[in-house]
Scaffold this motif. Structure first.
Motif, PDB file in Angstrom:
ATOM      1  N   UNK A 118      33.774  59.792  34.215  1.00 41.15           N
ATOM      2  CA  UNK A 118      33.952  60.028  36.153  1.00 41.15           C
ATOM      3  C   UNK A 118      35.644  60.053  36.044  1.00 41.15           C
ATOM      4  N   UNK A 119      36.341  59.655  37.436  1.00 40.61           N
ATOM      5  CA  UNK A 119      37.740  59.860  37.480  1.00 40.61           C
ATOM      6  C   UNK A 119      37.672  59.006  39.074  1.00 40.61           C
ATOM      7  N   UNK A 120      36.196  58.460  39.579  1.00 40.39           N
ATOM      8  CA  UNK A 120      36.239  58.351  41.054  1.00 40.39           C
ATOM      9  C   UNK A 120      36.742  57.063  40.747  1.00 40.39           C
ATOM     10  N   UNK A 121      37.151  55.532  41.084  1.00 36.34           N
ATOM     11  CA  UNK A 121      37.447  54.611  41.335  1.00 36.34           C
ATOM     12  C   UNK A 121      37.140  53.952  43.138  1.00 36.34           C
ATOM     13  N   UNK A 122      36.935  52.955  43.980  1.00 41.21           N
ATOM     14  CA  UNK A 122      34.895  52.463  42.447  1.00 41.21           C
ATOM     15  C   UNK A 122      34.207  53.418  43.144  1.00 41.21           C
ATOM     16  N   UNK A 123      33.297  52.829  41.619  1.00 43.45           N
ATOM     17  CA  UNK A 123      32.012  53.922  41.793  1.00 43.45           C
ATOM     18  C   UNK A 123      30.610  52.698  41.741  1.00 43.45           C
ATOM     19  N   UNK A 124      29.202  53.435  41.775  1.00 46.34           N
ATOM     20  CA  UNK A 124      28.231  52.335  41.079  1.00 46.34           C
ATOM     21  C   UNK A 124      27.911  52.908  40.768  1.00 46.34           C
ATOM     22  N   UNK A 125      27.298  52.794  39.408  1.00 45.35           N
ATOM     23  CA  UNK A 125      27.317  53.510  37.669  1.00 45.35           C
ATOM     24  C   UNK A 125      25.025  53.314  38.192  1.00 45.35           C
ATOM     25  N   UNK A 126      24.968  51.587  38.742  1.00 49.37           N
ATOM     26  CA  UNK A 126      23.746  51.896  38.757  1.00 49.37           C
ATOM     27  C   UNK A 126      23.153  50.441  39.262  1.00 49.37           C
ATOM     28  N   UNK A 127      22.537  50.824  39.931  1.00 48.52           N
ATOM     29  CA  UNK A 127      22.113  49.536  41.043  1.00 48.52           C
ATOM     30  C   UNK A 127      20.579  48.864  40.437  1.00 48.52           C
ATOM     31  N   UNK A 128      19.837  47.839  40.472  1.00 45.45           N
ATOM     32  CA  UNK A 128      19.301  47.625  40.273  1.00 45.45           C
ATOM     33  C   UNK A 128      18.017  46.243  41.245  1.00 45.45           C
ATOM     34  N   UNK A 129      17.697  47.456  42.290  1.00 48.51           N
ATOM     35  CA  UNK A 129      17.157  45.764  43.182  1.00 48.51           C
ATOM     36  C   UNK A 129      15.543  45.210  43.260  1.00 48.51           C
ATOM     37  N   UNK A 130      15.152  43.958  43.860  1.00 52.83           N
ATOM     38  CA  UNK A 130      14.015  43.129  44.190  1.00 52.83           C
ATOM     39  C   UNK A 130      13.967  43.200  45.359  1.00 52.83           C
ATOM     40  N   UNK A 131      12.227  42.781  45.735  1.00 61.85           N
ATOM     41  CA  UNK A 131      12.404  42.577  47.264  1.00 61.85           C
ATOM     42  C   UNK A 131      12.817  40.646  47.677  1.00 61.85           C
ATOM     43  N   UNK A 132      13.133  40.344  46.614  1.00 62.68           N
ATOM     44  CA  UNK A 132      13.569  38.863  46.479  1.00 62.68           C
ATOM     45  C   UNK A 132      15.179  38.815  46.836  1.00 62.68           C
ATOM     46  N   UNK A 133      15.734  40.101  47.420  1.00 62.54           N
ATOM     47  CA  UNK A 133      17.711  40.087  47.190  1.00 62.54           C
ATOM     48  C   UNK A 133      17.951  39.612  45.689  1.00 62.54           C
ATOM     49  N   UNK A 134      17.216  39.867  44.592  1.00 62.26           N
ATOM     50  CA  UNK A 134      18.050  39.812  43.723  1.00 62.26           C
ATOM     51  C   UNK A 134      18.172  41.205  43.148  1.00 62.26           C
ATOM     52  N   UNK A 135      19.015  41.792  42.227  1.00 58.98           N
ATOM     53  CA  UNK A 135      19.891  43.244  42.046  1.00 58.98           C
ATOM     54  C   UNK A 135      21.076  42.692  40.596  1.00 58.98           C
ATOM     55  N   UNK A 136      20.818  43.779  39.585  1.00 57.08           N
ATOM     56  CA  UNK A 136      21.884  44.169  39.148  1.00 57.08           C
ATOM     57  C   UNK A 136      22.894  45.173  39.096  1.00 57.08           C
ATOM     58  N   UNK A 137      23.862  44.765  39.169  1.00 56.49           N
ATOM     59  CA  UNK A 137      24.636  46.471  39.540  1.00 56.49           C
ATOM     60  C   UNK A 137      25.336  46.367  38.299  1.00 56.49           C
ATOM     61  N   UNK A 138      25.950  47.797  38.085  1.00 57.41           N
ATOM     62  CA  UNK A 138      27.103  48.047  37.373  1.00 57.41           C
ATOM     63  C   UNK A 138      27.885  49.377  38.293  1.00 57.41           C
ATOM     64  N   UNK A 139      29.261  48.375  37.703  1.00 56.78           N
ATOM     65  CA  UNK A 139      30.220  49.056  38.308  1.00 56.78           C
ATOM     66  C   UNK A 139      31.505  49.557  38.258  1.00 56.78           C
ATOM     67  N   UNK A 140      32.108  50.024  38.557  1.00 59.01           N
ATOM     68  CA  UNK A 140      33.691  50.121  38.179  1.00 59.01           C
ATOM     69  C   UNK A 140      34.283  50.355  39.114  1.00 59.01           C
ATOM     70  N   UNK A 141      35.638  49.483  38.895  1.00 60.60           N
ATOM     71  CA  UNK A 141      36.314  47.890  40.672  1.00 60.60           C
ATOM     72  C   UNK A 141      37.031  49.195  40.667  1.00 60.60           C
ATOM     73  N   UNK A 142      38.505  49.084  41.138  1.00 60.98           N
ATOM     74  CA  UNK A 142      38.968  49.787  42.260  1.00 60.98           C
ATOM     75  C   UNK A 142      40.187  49.831  40.969  1.00 60.98           C
ATOM     76  N   UNK A 143      40.315  48.753  40.143  1.00 63.60           N
ATOM     77  CA  UNK A 143      41.254  48.543  38.942  1.00 63.60           C
ATOM     78  C   UNK A 143      40.355  49.925  37.916  1.00 63.60           C
TER      79      UNK A 143
END
Length: 1251
Positions: free
Chosen positions: A991-1016
Motif C-alpha cells: 500500500x501507499x496509504x497512511x494511515x491504514x488498517x491492515x487487520x482488526x480482531x475484536x471480542x465481545x468484551x471490548x478486547x481487540x488486536x489491531x495491526x495498522x500503519x500510522x500517519x508516519x
C-alpha cells in the motif's frame, strides 16, 4: 568346470583323433615328448600332452584339418598326470594358415574358460559353428603352480561348397526362365570374402528404373531396392538397409536377403534388419537378368558410383538356383564375363595387431643409410597414437609419425631447433585401411596418405638424413632398453600390414619366431579390430562412436540419458510430475519410459487431480451439410502424439475421457425404423462405435438416454427426435479401450433444412495406475533389511564370468517407513545403481561378459524361491526395461502378500506447503488446503485481493460457531465460551496509504488486536487483552511501510509473549502488560471498520480510513478470511463491502492496482457469499434504494434495445446464409451461435443452450 551338451544334428564327429602327426604344430615345445602331436584328447602318449618351451601368452597349438570343415564343438584337457593345464584360452581359425580370425560368441566373449585340473574334460559348443581348415588354440592363463599343458579334440563334419573367384573385372550374368519369374518374391543367399572395401555383389534392374542392388561400401553392405517409377504417378520407394562392418578382412561372411511383397529381411552374419515398406512396394518391375560381381551394362537406375567386386563368392543361390554350379557346368543361362575361376585364391597378407598402449614392434634398418623410408597400412578407431619413430644419426634428432585427432602428423625434431611438422589426411580413425608412405632423403621430407603427398620445405630439414638403424612401430619399449624412442601421444592400438622398410617387405613370420626384431603385446598374423558400434547399443537414436577398447553414446537431443541413452529424462505421466512438486504447465511425457516410444509434449493441469490434456486438430466446431449414406462425410482427428504413444498414455492412466458434442437440425444419429446407424465414430481399435456417452459401450444411446431426460422419451438421443430446430447430444466417452476418437462419419444431412455440427474435446486422462501397483509383503508395513545392513542397497548379477556387485550406502537407515526410489541398470558399458538422491554408483561392465543375461527362471520379487531373507515392507512401481509389472494382480494370488500399500504422504507430504495437510489417495496423495490461506495442488498459490477505498472483508466468528459447532472445523474453536491464550497471524500487504488498517480482531468484551500503519508510515501492533487495562503498542518505525513494496508480517503470541517478524529479516519479542488471554473473539476485519468500536484513537483513525492496496495470504490460526471470501468451499460468515477484487500482490511496484484485477470481483456486494444466509449491513437509506431501482430499470431498457437490434441483424444474416447454402463458413462456431441465439429468442421453451 565341466559342461556337457547334446548336438542336435549329426555334425558331431571327432576330427582330431584320426589326424596324422604332421597336422599338429605349435609355437614351441618343452621337449620331444611334449610335442604338439601328443595333444590328442584322453591320450597318454609321450609326456601326456603338449607343453611349450616357455609359458607365456605368445604360445599356440595349431591343428590342420586337411580341408575346410564345419567345426561345431571343442574340448580341452590338461597334461596327463601333471600340474600343467590351461584355465582360459582363445580360439583362432583360418582357411590358409595365415590371417587368423578370433572366434567370438555374442560379439563380446573372446576367451573360453579352460580346465581346473589335468584330467577333466571341458566341452564348448560353438554357436555359430566355424567353417575353416586351420584351428589355433592360444593359452591366456594357466595353473600358476605348473605350466601350459593341453590336450584337445574338435567335433564337426565335412563342409561342401561351390566357390567362384572374381578379379575385380569379371562377373556372372544369370538369365531367368521367364515362366518361373516372380515380381513379389526374392530369396538370395551367398557367402563372400575380400580384401577390398568396395564392390558390387549383385544387381538386377528393370526397364523403368526399378532395381535391387547389394553393394559393399567402405567395408559395409548396402541393400538398395528402388520401386515405384513403374507405376506412375506413384512416388518411388527407396529402401536403403545397411549391415555389417569391417567386411574387407579376407574372411567369409554370410548374406541372406528375403523379399516377399512389402516385407524385406536382410541378414549379414548374425545381424538382421527387417523392413516393412509402405505404399506401392509389393511389386518390382525388374528385367530377366541378374549380375553377380559387377554391373555389365548399367541402366538409368545406376546413379551411384560403383566398382566390381574383387574376391570370392561361395554357395551362391538365387531363388533356389545354384548359380556357381550352373557356371561350372557352362550352362547357357549363365554368362561368365572376364577372368572367372572356381577356386579361391589366398592373398598372403599378414596383419599385426597392437593390442594395448604398451604394444610396440621394433624392426632393424640399415644403420648409416642416407635415407629414412617406410611404408605400411593401418586401421584403427583411436584418434591418437604413435605410428613410427626413427632415430637420426649425426643430428641427434628423430622422426615421429603420429596420429593426432584423426590426422597424420610427421614431426622432425632436432636439439636447438624448432620442430617442423607435416600434417596429412583427416578422419583416419574410421576403421578403414589407410596406406602411409614416409620418405626423408637429403633435405627433403615427405609423407603420403592414401596416395596424397604432403612435403616440407627443404630449408626445414638438415642437409642430410642418416638412419640410426631401428624403426619403432606403434609404440616405444621401456626406457630400461636404452631406446631414445618418444611417444608423446601414447601407443597405437589397431592393426598394421604390408610393412616395408627401405623398400624391403618385413617378414613377420621371422618376427613371430624371434629371429627378426623384437616386440611386446602383439598379435601377429591377425587383425583383432572389431566394430563396437555393430550392433549399435546406443538406444533411441543415440549416436555411437568408438575407440579401440570401448564405445560411447552421444544422447544429445534424444530425450534420453545414460551410458546407452536408455533412461528417459522425462516423467511417464502428469501424476509423476505432480509427485515432483511441479505445477500446471506444458511437459514432455514419455509414457513407456525407456521403451521404444519417444516423448511428446502435452499440458498437465495440476488440480486436486493431475489431468493430462492431449490436443488434436478438431477442437473447433465443424458444420456438415449435404451428406447421405452414399455420400458420407468423414472427419479425421490428428493428435499431437502417435497412436502408439496415445495407447501407452491411456493404458497407464486410471481414467480417460473425451467430450463429444453433436449439434443437429433434422440430422439423426440412428434410424429407429431399421436400427441402422446414420452417424458413428471410430476409436483406436478401428471399430465402428454408435454410443455417444457413458463409461460402457451401449449401442445407439446418448447421455440423455442413459439418464432418461431426452427431449422425446421415445428416443435414446435428442437428435433422433428429428426436429427442425437446433438441439444437441453431448456426452463424455470414457471407455478407455475405445479412446481416443480418431474419426467421425455423418450421413444424414442431405434432406431439406438438414444440418449437423460437431465438436470434439481434447483427450483427458488422470491418475497413474502404474504408481498404484504396489504390494504389502508378509503383513508388514515397515521396510526391513535384515542383510546387508539397513543402510546399504546392493545390485548383483553374473553375466557368465562370476558374480559382480555394486552398492550404495546411505548415512541414514532405509527402514524409516519412507518410500525410497531405487534404479539399477546393466548395459554393455556399465552397471549402475541409484537410491533416492544419493550419489549414484557406477562401475564399468566386465569386458568379457555376455551381451545378454541368460535368464530362464521366474522373476521373484521380495524374496527367492526358497523364501530366505525375504523383504518385509512395501514395493510399488516395479518396472523392467520400461514395462511396469502388475504387482497387485500377482499379490492377489500369492500367499502372505497383499495388494495395496499406502504411505505416499510419508514421502511426498513435504510437497504440501503453507499449512496444507497431505491426505492419502489410492494411487497418490492430495494436499488439503482447507485450513491454509493458499490454494492449488500444493497449497502454494497465494490468495490475494485488491481493496478499494472504503472496502472491507468481515469474518464473523460468532456466526461461524453456529454454522460449524457440529462439525470438526478448527474454526469452531473461536466462539463465545472460548479463551485464546495463543494465536498465529500471517499476511502480506502492499500500500501507499497512511494511515491504514491492515487487520482488526475484536471480542465481545471490548478486547481487540489491531495491526495498522500510522500517519508516519510506521507499523504498529496494538493489543488490548483486558478491557480494564491500557493497550500495549509494538511500534516498528525503522522504515516507511507504506512504500508500495510487498511486506510480509508474522505475529505469534503465547500468552503474554509476542514475537513479531517483518520481511523475514526483522524480528522482535515483547511482553504484554494488558493481559494474556483473548476472550470471546467476535470478528476479524480487513480494511475499513464499519461499526463503532471502543478502541484507541490511532486504531479508530486507521479504521475509519480503512485500507487501499493489496492484501495476500491472510491467516489467523486456522482461519483464512480472504480465501473464505474469494474461494468459498462451504457456507462461511463472510461479509464483503465495497470494491474487493482478486489480484496479485507480487506484481511490479508502481503498476496500477486496477490493471492487476482479475475477474473474480465482489464489488458492491453486501452480505454473505452463500445465498441462503441473510444479508447483513444492507444499505438502509431510502434514497439509495430508490436510486438503485432507477438504475436497474434503465439498465434493463438498454439491454432490451440491444437485444432487439442484435436479433434483427442476425435474422438478415440467417436469411443470406440460407439463400447461399455455403459449404465453407469462415467461423462456423460463431454462425452456429448466432443461429442458436435466434432460436432461443423465438422459442421460449427451448431447453438446450449454447454457451
Amino acid at each position: 568346470n565341466v559342461a556337457f551338451f547334446l548336438l542336435a544334428d549329426d555334425c558331431d564327429d571327432p576330427l582330431v583323433s584320426a589326424l596324422p602327426q604332421s597336422s599338429f604344430s605349435s609355437s614351441s615345445e618343452l621337449s620331444s615328448s611334449h610335442g604338439p602331436g601328443f595333444a590328442r584328447l584322453n591320450r597318454r602318449d609321450g609326456a601326456g600332452g603338449w607343453s611349450p618351451l616357455v609359458s607365456n601368452k605368445y604360445q599356440w597349438l595349431q591343428i590342420d584339418l586337411g580341408e575346410r570343415m564345419e567345426v561345431t564343438a571343442v574340448a580341452t584337457q590338461g597334461g596327463y598326470g601333471s600340474s600343467n593345464w590351461v584355465t582360459s584360452y582363445l580360439l583362432m581359425f583360418s582357411d590358409s594358415g595365415r590371417n587368423w580370425k578370433q572366434y567370438r560368441q555374442e560379439d563380446s566373449i573372446w576367451g573360453f574358460s579352460g580346465n581346473a585340473n589335468a584330467d577333466s574334460v571341458v566341452y564348448y559348443r560353438l554357436q555359430p559353428s566355424i567353417k575353416a581348415r586351420f584351428l589355433r588354440f592360444i593359452p591366456l592363463e594357466w595353473n600358476p603352480k605348473g605350466r601350459i599343458g593341453m590336450r584337445i579334440e574338435v567335433f564337426g563334419c565335412a563342409y561342401r561348397s561351390e566357390v567362384v573367384d572374381l578379379d575385380g573385372k569379371s562377373s556372372l550374368l544369370y538369365r531367368f526362365d521367364q515362366k518361373s519369374l516372380s515380381s513379389i518374391k526374392d530369396i538370395i543367399s551367398l557367402k563372400f570374402k575380400t580384401m577390398q572395401s568396395d564392390g558390387i555383389l549383385l544387381h538386377r534392374e528393370g526397364p523403368n528404373g526399378d532395381h535391387i542392388t547389394l553393394q559393399l561400401r567402405r567395408g559395409k553392405l548396402f541393400l538398395l531396392i528402388n520401386s515405384g517409377e513403374a507405376k506412375l504417378p506413384s512416388i518411388p520407394v527407396l529402401i536403403n538397409l545397411t549391415l555389417g562392418s569391417l567386411l574387407d578382412d579376407q574372411h567369409w561372411h554370410s548374406v541372406l536377403i528375403q523379399r516377399l511383397g512389402k516385407q524385406v529381411n536382410f541378414t549379414v552374419d548374425e545381424h538382421r534388419r527387417h523392413f516393412h515398406a509402405q505404399g506401392e512396394f509389393n511389386y518390382l518391375d525388374l528385367g530377366y537378368e541378374i549380375s553377380f560381381g559387377g554391373i555389365p551394362a548399367p541402366g538409368k537406375s545406376v546413379s551411384f558410383p560403383h566398382k566390381n567386386f574383387h574376391g570370392c563368392l561361395e554357395n551362391l543361390y538365387y531363388n533356389g538356383v545354384d548359380i556357381i554350379d550352373l557356371a561350372k557346368q557352362q550352362k547357357p543361362q549363365i554368362i561368365a564375363m572376364g577372368n572367372v575361376s572356381f577356386s579361391c585364391s589366398q592373398p598372403q597378407s599378414m596383419p599385426v595387431t597392437f593390442l594395448s598402449s604398451r604394444s610396440y614392434l621394433a624392426l632393424p634398418g640399415s644403420s648409416g643409410e642416407d635415407e629414412v623410408s617406410a611404408t605400411f597400412q593401418f586401421r584403427t578407431w583411436n584418434k591418437a597414437g604413435l605410428l613410427l619413430f626413427s632415430d637420426l644419426q649425426l643430428v641427434s634428432g628423430g622422426l615421429l609419425l603420429v596420429l593426432n585427432d584423426g590426422k597424420l602428423k610427421l614431426n622432425l625434431y632436432q636439439p636447438g631447433k624448432l620442430p617442423s611438422d607435416i600434417t596429412a589426411g583427416a578422419g583416419l580413425n574410421d576403421g578403414q585401411w589407410h596406406s602411409v608412405s614416409l620418405s626423408a632423403k637429403r633435405n627433403h621430407l615427405s609423407v603420403a596418405v592414401d596416395g596424397l603427398v604432403a612435403s616440407a620445405a627443404p630449408s626445414l630439414g638438415p642437409e642430410q638424413f642418416y638412419s640410426s638403424g631401428t624403426y619403432y612401430f606403434g609404440g616405444c619399449p621401456d626406457k630400461s632398453f636404452g631406446s631414445k624412442c618418444k611417444s608423446p601421444l601414447g601407443g597405437f592400438q589397431g592393426c598394421m600390414r604390408l610393412i616395408s622398410i627401405s623398400n624391403k617387405v618385413v617378414d613377420l613370420i621371422s618376427v613371430q619366431q624371434g629371429s627378426l626384431g623384437n616386440f611386446s603385446d602383439l598379435q601377429i598374423d591377425s587383425c583383432g579390430i572389431s566394430d563396437r558400434c555393430l550392433p549399435n547399443y546406443c538406444e533411441h537414436g543415440g549416436e555411437c562412436s568408438q575407440s579401440w577398447s570401448t564405445f560411447h553414446c552421444n544422447c544429445t537431443n534424444t530425450g534420453y540419458r545414460g551410458a546407452t541413452c536408455h533412461n528417459s529424462i522425462y516423467e511417464q505421466s502428469c501424476e509423476a510430475y505432480k509427485h515432483r512438486g511441479n505445477t500446471s504447465g506444458f511437459y514432455y511425457i514419455d509414457s513407456d519410459g525407456s521403451g521404444p516410444l519417444g516423448p511428446f509434449l502435452l499440458y498437465c493441469n495440476m488440480t486436486e487431480t493431475a489431468w493430462t490434456i492431449i490436443q488434436h486438430n478438431g477442437s473447433d466446431l465443424t458444420r456438415v451439410r449435404n451428406t447421405n449414406p452414399e455420400n458420407p462425410y468423414a472427419g479425421f482427428f490428428q493428435y499431437v502424439a502417435s497412436m502408439e504413444q496415445l495407447q501407452a498414455t491411456i493404458n497407464r492412466a486410471e481414467h480417460c475421457e473425451q467430450e463429444f458434442t453433436y449439434y443437429c437440425k433434422r440430422s439423426r444419429l440412428g434410424n429407429k425404423q431399421d436400427g441402422a446407424p446414420l452417424s458413428w465414430w471410430i476409436g483406436r481399435t478401428n471399430e465402428t462405435q454408435t454410443y455417444w456417452g457413458g463409461p460402457l459401450p451401449d449401442p445407439q444411446k446418448c447421455t440423455c438416454g442413459l439418464e432418461g431426460n431426452c427431449i422425446d422419451s421415445q428416443y435414446y438421443c435428442n437428435c433422433d427426435a428429428d426436429r427442425n430446430e437446433w438441439t444437441n447430444d453431448t456426452g463424455l466417452l470414457s471407455y478407455k479401450e475405445h479412446l481416443p476418437v480418431t474419426k467421425i462419419v455423418i450421413t444424414d444431412t442431405g434432406r431439406p433444412h438438414s444440418e449437423a455440427a460437431y465438436k470434439l474435446g481434447p483427450l483427458l486422462c488422470r491418475g497413474d495406475s502404474k504408481c498404484s501397483q504396489c504390494f504389502l509383503d508378509r503383513d508388514g508395513i515397515h521396510p526391513q533389511f535384515p542383510y546387508p545392513p539397513p543402510t546399504i542397497v546392493t545390485f548383483s548379477f553374473d553375466v557368465g564370468n562370476g558374480p559382480f556387485e555394486i552398492s550404495v550406502q546411505s548415512p541414514t537407515h532405509f527402514n524409516d517407513n519412507q518410500w525410497h526410489h531405487v534404479r539399477v541398470e546393466r548395459n554393455m558399458k556399465e552397471a549402475s545403481i541409484q537410491v533416492d538422491q544419493l550419489t549414484p554408483k557406477t562401475q564399468p561392465a566386465p569386458a568379457d561378459g555376455h551381451v545378454l543375461l541368460q535368464l530362464n527362471s521366474q522373476l521373484f520379487v521380495g524374496g527367492t524361491a526358497t523364501r530366505q531373507r525375504g523383504f518385509l515392507g512395501c514395493i510399488r512401481s516395479l518396472q523392467l526395461n520400461g514395462m511396469t509389472l502388475d504387482l497387485e494382480e500377482r499379490a492377489q494370488v500369492t500367499p502372505e502378500v497383499q495388494p495395496g500399500c499406502r504411505g505416499h504422504c510419508s514421502s511426498y507430504g513435504k510437497l504440501c506447503r503453507n499449512g496444507g495437510k497431505c491426505r492419502e489417495r489410492p494411487s497418490g496423495f492430495l494436499c488439503d488446503c482447507t485450513f491454509s490461506a493458499y490454494t492449488g495442488p500444493f497449497c502454494s498459490n497465494e490468495i490475494s485481493a485488491y481493496f478499494g477505498s472504503g472496502s472491507s472483508v468481515i469474518y464473523s466468528f460468532q456466526e461461524n460457531y453456529f454454522l460449524s459447532k457440529n462439525s470438526s472445523s478448527h474454526a469452531a474453536s473461536f466462539h463465545g465460551d472460548m479463551k485464546l491464550s495463543r494465536e498465529m497471524i500471517k499476511f502480506s500487504f502492499r500500500t501507499t496509504q497512511t494511515p491504514s488498517l491492515l487487520l482488526f480482531v475484536s471480542s465481545s468484551y471490548k478486547e481487540y488486536l489491531s495491526v495498522i500503519i500510522a500517519k508516519n508510515g510506521s507499523l504498529q501492533i496494538r493489543y488490548k487483552l483486558n478491557r480494564y487495562q491500557e493497550h500495549d503498542v509494538v511500534n516498528f518505525d525503522f522504515k516507511n511501510m507504506a512504500d508500495g513494496q510487498l511486506h510480509h508480517i508474522e505475529i505469534n503470541r503465547e500468552e503474554g509473549v509476542v514475537v513479531v517478524e517483518i520481511d523475514e529479516n526483522t524480528r522482535r519479542q515483547v511482553h504484554l502488560s494488558s493481559g494474556t488471554e483473548f476472550s470471546a473473539v467476535k470478528s476479524l476485519v480487513l480494511g475499513r471498520i464499519l461499526e463503532h468500536s471502543d478502541v484507541d484513537q490511532e486504531t479508530a483513525l486507521a479504521g475509519a480510513q480503512g485500507f487501499t492496496g493489496c492484501l495476500s495470504a491472510v491467516q489467523l490460526s486456522h482461519v483464512a478470511p480472504l480465501k473464505a471470501a474469494l474461494h468459498p468451499s462451504h457456507p462461511a460468515p463472510v461479509t464483503v463491502t465495497g470494491h474487493v477484487t482478486e489480484s496479485s500482490c507480487v506484481s511490479q511496484a508502481g503498476t496500477d492496482a486496477t490493471s492487476r484485477e482479475r475477474t473474480h470481483s465482489f464489488a458492491d456486494h453486501s452480505g454473505t457469499i452463500d445465498d441462503k444466509e441473510p444479508l447483513a449491513n444492507a444499505i438502509k437509506s431510502d434514497s439509495a434504494v430508490i436510486g438503485g431501482l432507477i438504475a436497474v430499470v434503465l439498465f434493463i431498457l438498454l439491454c432490451i434495445t440491444a437485444i432487439a437490434v442484435r436479433i434483427y441483424q442476425q435474422k438478415r444474416l440467417y436469411k443470406r446464409n440460407e439463400a447461399k447454402r455455403s459449404e465453407n463458413v469462415d467461423s462456423a462456431e460463431a454462425v452456429l451461435k448466432s443461429e442458436l441465439n435466434i432460436q432461443n429468442a423465438v422459442n421460449e421453451n427451448q431447453k438446450e443452450y449454447f454457451l
